[in-house]
Design a protein around this motif. Structure first.
Motif, PDB file in Angstrom:
ATOM      1  N   HIS A  45      12.486   0.128  -6.125  1.00 45.14           N
ATOM      2  CA  HIS A  45      13.710  -0.693  -6.385  1.00 45.14           C
ATOM      3  C   HIS A  45      14.316   0.190  -4.720  1.00 45.14           C
ATOM      4  CE1 HIS A  45      17.656   1.549  -7.290  1.00 45.14           C
ATOM      5  NE2 HIS A  45      18.207  -0.164  -6.345  1.00 45.14           N
ATOM      6  N   ILE A  46      14.709  -0.020  -4.188  1.00 42.14           N
ATOM      7  CA  ILE A  46      15.524   0.396  -2.512  1.00 42.14           C
ATOM      8  C   ILE A  46      16.407   1.120  -3.546  1.00 42.14           C
ATOM      9  CG2 ILE A  46      16.880   0.580  -0.482  1.00 42.14           C
ATOM     10  CD1 ILE A  46      15.473  -2.321   0.174  1.00 42.14           C
ATOM     11  N   LYS A  47      16.398   2.693  -3.382  1.00 39.15           N
ATOM     12  CA  LYS A  47      17.414   3.577  -3.730  1.00 39.15           C
ATOM     13  C   LYS A  47      19.109   3.238  -3.580  1.00 39.15           C
ATOM     14  CE  LYS A  47      13.928   7.480  -4.197  1.00 39.15           C
ATOM     15  NZ  LYS A  47      13.892   8.362  -3.597  1.00 39.15           N
ATOM     16  N   ASN A  48      19.706   3.545  -4.470  1.00 36.92           N
ATOM     17  CA  ASN A  48      21.458   3.588  -4.528  1.00 36.92           C
ATOM     18  C   ASN A  48      22.123   2.062  -3.851  1.00 36.92           C
ATOM     19  OD1 ASN A  48      22.085   6.231  -4.332  1.00 36.92           O
ATOM     20  ND2 ASN A  48      20.846   6.630  -2.459  1.00 36.92           N
ATOM     21  N   THR A  49      20.999   0.641  -4.065  1.00 37.93           N
ATOM     22  CA  THR A  49      21.349  -0.780  -3.815  1.00 37.93           C
ATOM     23  C   THR A  49      21.091  -1.370  -4.716  1.00 37.93           C
ATOM     24  OG1 THR A  49      18.561  -0.845  -3.147  1.00 37.93           O
ATOM     25  CG2 THR A  49      20.466  -0.253  -1.100  1.00 37.93           C
ATOM     26  N   LYS A  50      20.844  -2.492  -5.089  1.00 33.51           N
ATOM     27  CA  LYS A  50      20.327  -3.141  -6.532  1.00 33.51           C
ATOM     28  C   LYS A  50      19.683  -4.572  -5.037  1.00 33.51           C
ATOM     29  CE  LYS A  50      25.275  -3.850  -8.044  1.00 33.51           C
ATOM     30  NZ  LYS A  50      26.510  -4.395  -8.615  1.00 33.51           N
ATOM     31  N   VAL A  51      18.822  -3.667  -4.458  1.00 31.00           N
ATOM     32  CA  VAL A  51      17.769  -4.692  -3.695  1.00 31.00           C
ATOM     33  C   VAL A  51      16.223  -4.632  -4.986  1.00 31.00           C
ATOM     34  CG1 VAL A  51      15.896  -5.050  -2.046  1.00 31.00           C
ATOM     35  CG2 VAL A  51      18.673  -4.497  -1.495  1.00 31.00           C
ATOM     36  N   TYR A  52      15.794  -5.446  -5.678  1.00 32.86           N
ATOM     37  CA  TYR A  52      14.285  -4.920  -6.264  1.00 32.86           C
ATOM     38  C   TYR A  52      13.470  -5.362  -5.416  1.00 32.86           C
ATOM     39  CZ  TYR A  52      17.436  -2.856  -9.279  1.00 32.86           C
ATOM     40  OH  TYR A  52      18.340  -1.703 -10.575  1.00 32.86           O
ATOM     41  N   GLY A  53      11.926  -4.849  -5.626  1.00 27.69           N
ATOM     42  CA  GLY A  53      10.953  -6.365  -5.706  1.00 27.69           C
ATOM     43  C   GLY A  53       9.443  -5.842  -6.438  1.00 27.69           C
ATOM     44  N   ILE A  54       9.176  -6.889  -7.091  1.00 29.89           N
ATOM     45  CA  ILE A  54       8.590  -7.627  -8.231  1.00 29.89           C
ATOM     46  C   ILE A  54       6.787  -8.061  -6.881  1.00 29.89           C
ATOM     47  CG2 ILE A  54       9.571  -6.904 -10.435  1.00 29.89           C
ATOM     48  CD1 ILE A  54       9.919  -9.902 -10.217  1.00 29.89           C
ATOM     49  N   GLN A  55       5.536  -7.578  -7.296  1.00 29.55           N
ATOM     50  CA  GLN A  55       4.607  -8.524  -6.919  1.00 29.55           C
ATOM     51  C   GLN A  55       3.419  -9.524  -8.594  1.00 29.55           C
ATOM     52  OE1 GLN A  55       2.278  -7.128  -3.872  1.00 29.55           O
ATOM     53  NE2 GLN A  55       2.616  -4.882  -4.708  1.00 29.55           N
ATOM     54  N   PHE A  56       4.392  -9.493  -9.072  1.00 27.42           N
ATOM     55  CA  PHE A  56       3.902 -10.351 -10.108  1.00 27.42           C
ATOM     56  C   PHE A  56       5.303 -11.756 -10.301  1.00 27.42           C
ATOM     57  CE2 PHE A  56       6.357  -7.684 -12.149  1.00 27.42           C
ATOM     58  CZ  PHE A  56       7.560  -7.730 -13.308  1.00 27.42           C
ATOM     59  N   HIS A  57       4.783 -12.568 -10.990  1.00 27.04           N
ATOM     60  CA  HIS A  57       5.791 -14.068 -11.004  1.00 27.04           C
ATOM     61  C   HIS A  57       6.573 -14.643 -11.978  1.00 27.04           C
ATOM     62  CE1 HIS A  57       4.451 -16.696  -6.745  1.00 27.04           C
ATOM     63  NE2 HIS A  57       3.930 -15.330  -7.396  1.00 27.04           N
ATOM     64  N   ALA A 106       0.985  -1.109   0.163  1.00 25.22           N
ATOM     65  CA  ALA A 106       0.035  -0.147   0.211  1.00 25.22           C
ATOM     66  C   ALA A 106       0.578   1.164  -0.361  1.00 25.22           C
ATOM     67  CB  ALA A 106      -0.955  -0.255   1.578  1.00 25.22           C
ATOM     68  N   SER A 107       1.755   1.463   0.907  1.00 20.98           N
ATOM     69  CA  SER A 107       3.029   2.413   0.813  1.00 20.98           C
ATOM     70  C   SER A 107       4.201   1.790   0.829  1.00 20.98           C
ATOM     71  CB  SER A 107       2.063   3.332   2.480  1.00 20.98           C
ATOM     72  OG  SER A 107       2.753   2.669   3.093  1.00 20.98           O
ATOM     73  N   ILE A 108       5.822   2.568   0.136  1.00 21.76           N
ATOM     74  CA  ILE A 108       6.473   2.435   0.352  1.00 21.76           C
ATOM     75  C   ILE A 108       7.400   3.367   1.280  1.00 21.76           C
ATOM     76  CG2 ILE A 108       6.407   0.661  -2.030  1.00 21.76           C
ATOM     77  CD1 ILE A 108       7.522   3.387  -3.414  1.00 21.76           C
ATOM     78  N   PRO A 109       8.508   2.837   1.692  1.00 23.71           N
ATOM     79  CA  PRO A 109       9.799   3.924   2.811  1.00 23.71           C
ATOM     80  C   PRO A 109      10.193   5.128   1.128  1.00 23.71           C
ATOM     81  CG  PRO A 109      10.017   1.747   3.310  1.00 23.71           C
ATOM     82  CD  PRO A 109       9.624   2.347   1.517  1.00 23.71           C
ATOM     83  N   GLU A 110      10.923   6.271   1.579  1.00 26.09           N
ATOM     84  CA  GLU A 110      11.197   7.379   0.882  1.00 26.09           C
ATOM     85  C   GLU A 110      12.612   7.259   0.525  1.00 26.09           C
ATOM     86  OE1 GLU A 110      11.695  10.904   3.440  1.00 26.09           O
ATOM     87  OE2 GLU A 110       9.981  10.819   4.302  1.00 26.09           O
ATOM     88  N   ASN A 111      13.085   5.698   1.040  1.00 27.58           N
ATOM     89  CA  ASN A 111      13.868   5.570  -0.099  1.00 27.58           C
ATOM     90  C   ASN A 111      13.723   4.467  -1.089  1.00 27.58           C
ATOM     91  OD1 ASN A 111      13.535   3.773   2.115  1.00 27.58           O
ATOM     92  ND2 ASN A 111      15.622   3.025   1.978  1.00 27.58           N
ATOM     93  N   PHE A 112      12.312   4.116  -1.437  1.00 31.06           N
ATOM     94  CA  PHE A 112      11.843   3.589  -1.940  1.00 31.06           C
ATOM     95  C   PHE A 112      11.471   4.191  -3.568  1.00 31.06           C
ATOM     96  CE2 PHE A 112      12.726   0.321   0.705  1.00 31.06           C
ATOM     97  CZ  PHE A 112      11.639  -1.116   0.218  1.00 31.06           C
TER      98      PHE A 112
END
Length: 509
Positions: free
Chosen positions: A155-167, A134-140
């Motif tokens: 994407h989390i800014k300044n990182t190599k972290v990603y998330g997807i809500q599909f398969h 529903a909501s993401i942090p400021e650094n997202f």
């Protein structure tokens, strides 16, 4: 050392599909339960967090030390994995007001991020979740959306972290393979060098170093897995490999002689051992499938112990264990209910002082076949259907008797021969006949009969982790049924299994 991707399994039905897609891109990966983390060394290039049947809002939802992971490795969260990252970082996950299942199209994509390289707006994805971010942090930052899912990817800014809500791992996500390749290559820096040739070279070298001049006993079954394992071991240690093929009295009709003959030209040191009476004696009166498996496993080990004593100074037992055996024998939730034990997973009894070597325990079945082809093995052997280690004992859904084994062998031979002559054998993954613990009324001539029922099973699959029933032609099924009923005394009815895996398994027991 071989670079790899770690997939942390939170219990999703799609976890094995993620692994299959990663390996199709020539990148080695391993699946580990979230609560039994592996050792993370310098060969790990990235981490994928799987989906889950749980909601991140549940008190007993799976938990990991995410901070430690994302500070060290690129991370891709898939569905539950993405929601977990968002929630643990200060975002909010709620029950979705709309059902987010099935096909959905990406209407917005931020192409400044490598995760979506060569993926255009309109790309079809597959959603399967009841919760939503529903909501993401400021650094997202949001990097993809659908018409109903604002945070389809982040994407989390300044990182190599990603998330997807599909398969991305399912075929319904049309650019899923491209997305995974983007993550593996552009974000994790994988070299895509995991090929059959590379596997053979590294495995043989590893076996040489590990085994040295030690002797190995290997149980050959005539199937793909043990045969490929034998060839790999033979390349590593030559005549120090001693292969044993055991006739447990539960093989297919004529299989003992056929298997021994097929190994004559492979240069393997093979000895056949007839032990059918010994196995059938221990199985007498047993109906429970787990008890049957354990009895067969126990006698199998005893026979091998006898054989090992005839070869001096044996130190290792070789096994054809493959990755699905390993995956299905561990549980995401720890020591929970066992679906079925695997005959070649779980170690050896204390009295047998042999160490275990399993050259194929990181491979799926189709990968084993590709390795065998690269090794130059006969396609007729590589194309053989999988056959369970306990043999026909788990295709007789009742207590085991010599009479039932003989009936099933005859019916199975008719079935398999018809598949081969009709051209269907190579179109299905696995087929076999099953002896059901029921009798039915029938009419033969002018007489009433009350005899046994045979079920035919045939499935299509890629790696055995999932399977669909094979749509054999009605005409072929009719021909097989007629031949079995007319030629196998004691059978008056034939049925066909149209169940898929899941929810059913390929074998009935």
């Amino acid at each position: 050392m071989q670079e790899k991707i770690i997939i942390l399994d939170f219990g999703s039905q799609y976890t094995q599909l993620i692994a299959r897609r990663v390996r199709e891109l020539n990148v080695y990966c391993e699946i580990h339960p979230f609560n039994n983390l592996p050792e993370f060394d310098n060969t790990v290039k990235g981490v994928i967090l799987s989906g889950s049947p749980y909601s991140v809002r549940q008190d007993d939802a799976p938990q990991i030390d995410f901070k430690k992971l994302h500070e060290s490795y690129p991370v891709l969260g898939v569905c539950y994995g993405a929601q977990y990252i968002a929630q643990k970082s200060g975002g909010e996950v709620k029950a979705s007001s709309t059902r987010e299942y099935g096909r959905a199209n990406l209407e917005f994509i931020d192409h400044s991020h490598p995760l979506f390289k060569n993926i255009n707006p309109g790309s079809q994805t597959w959603m399967s979740h009841a919760d939503t971010i529903a909501s993401i942090p400021e650094n997202f930052e949001i990097i993809a959306s659908t018409d109903s899912v604002k945070v389809a990817a982040f994407h989390i800014k300044n990182t190599k972290v990603y998330g997807i809500q599909f398969h991305p791992e399912v075929t319904h996500s049309t650019d899923g393979k491209q997305l995974l390749e983007n993550f593996l290559v552009d974000i994790c820096g994988c070299s895509q060098d995991w090929t059959p040739d590379a596997f053979i070279e590294s495995t043989v070298a590893s076996l040489k170093e590990r085994l040295g001049h030690d002797k190995v006993i290997l149980g050959l079954s005539g199937g793909v897995d043990s045969s490929v394992a034998a060839v790999l071991l033979h390349q590593a240690i030559g005549s120090n490999l001693h292969c044993i093929f055991v006739d447990n009295g539960l093989l297919r009709k004529g299989e003992f002689e056929q298997v021994l003959d097929s190994y004559q030209h492979m240069g393997l040191n093979v000895r056949g051992v007839r032990a059918g009476d010994r196995f059938l004696g221990q199985l007498a009166g047993l109906k429970d499938p787990e008890l049957k498996r354990k009895a067969i496993g126990r006698v199998f080990i005893e026979v091998f112990d006898d054989a090992a004593h005839e070869v001096q100074d044996v130190k290792w037992l070789g096994q054809g264990t493959i990755y699905p055996d390993v995956i299905e024998s561990i549980s995401v939730k720890g020591p929970s209910a066992t679906i079925k034990s695997h005959h070649n997973v779980g170690g050896l009894p204390d009295f047998m002082k042999l160490k275990v070597v399993e050259p194929l325990n990181t491979l799926f079945k189709d990968e084993v076949r590709r390795v065998g082809k690269t090794l130059g093995m006969d396609q007729a052997l590589l194309g053989r259907h999988p056959f369970p280690g306990p043999g026909l004992a788990i295709r007789i859904l009742d207590d085991i008797t010599p009479e039932k084994v003989a009936i099933l062998q005859e019916a199975d031979a008719i079935y398999i021969n018809n598949l081969k002559t009709s051209g269907w054998y190579d179109k299905v993954w696995q087929a076999g006949a099953i002896f059901l613990p029921v009798q039915s009324v029938g009419v033969m001539g002018d007489e009433r009969t009350y005899e046994h029922v045979i079920c035919l099973r045939a499935v299509s699959s890629v790696d055995g982790m999932t399977a669909d029933w094979s749509h054999l032609p009605y005409e072929l099924l009719a021909k097989i049924s007629n031949e079995i009923i007319n030629n196998v005394k004691g059978i008056n009815r034939v049925v066909y299994d149209i169940s898929s895996k899941p929810p059913a398994t390929i074998e009935w027991e």
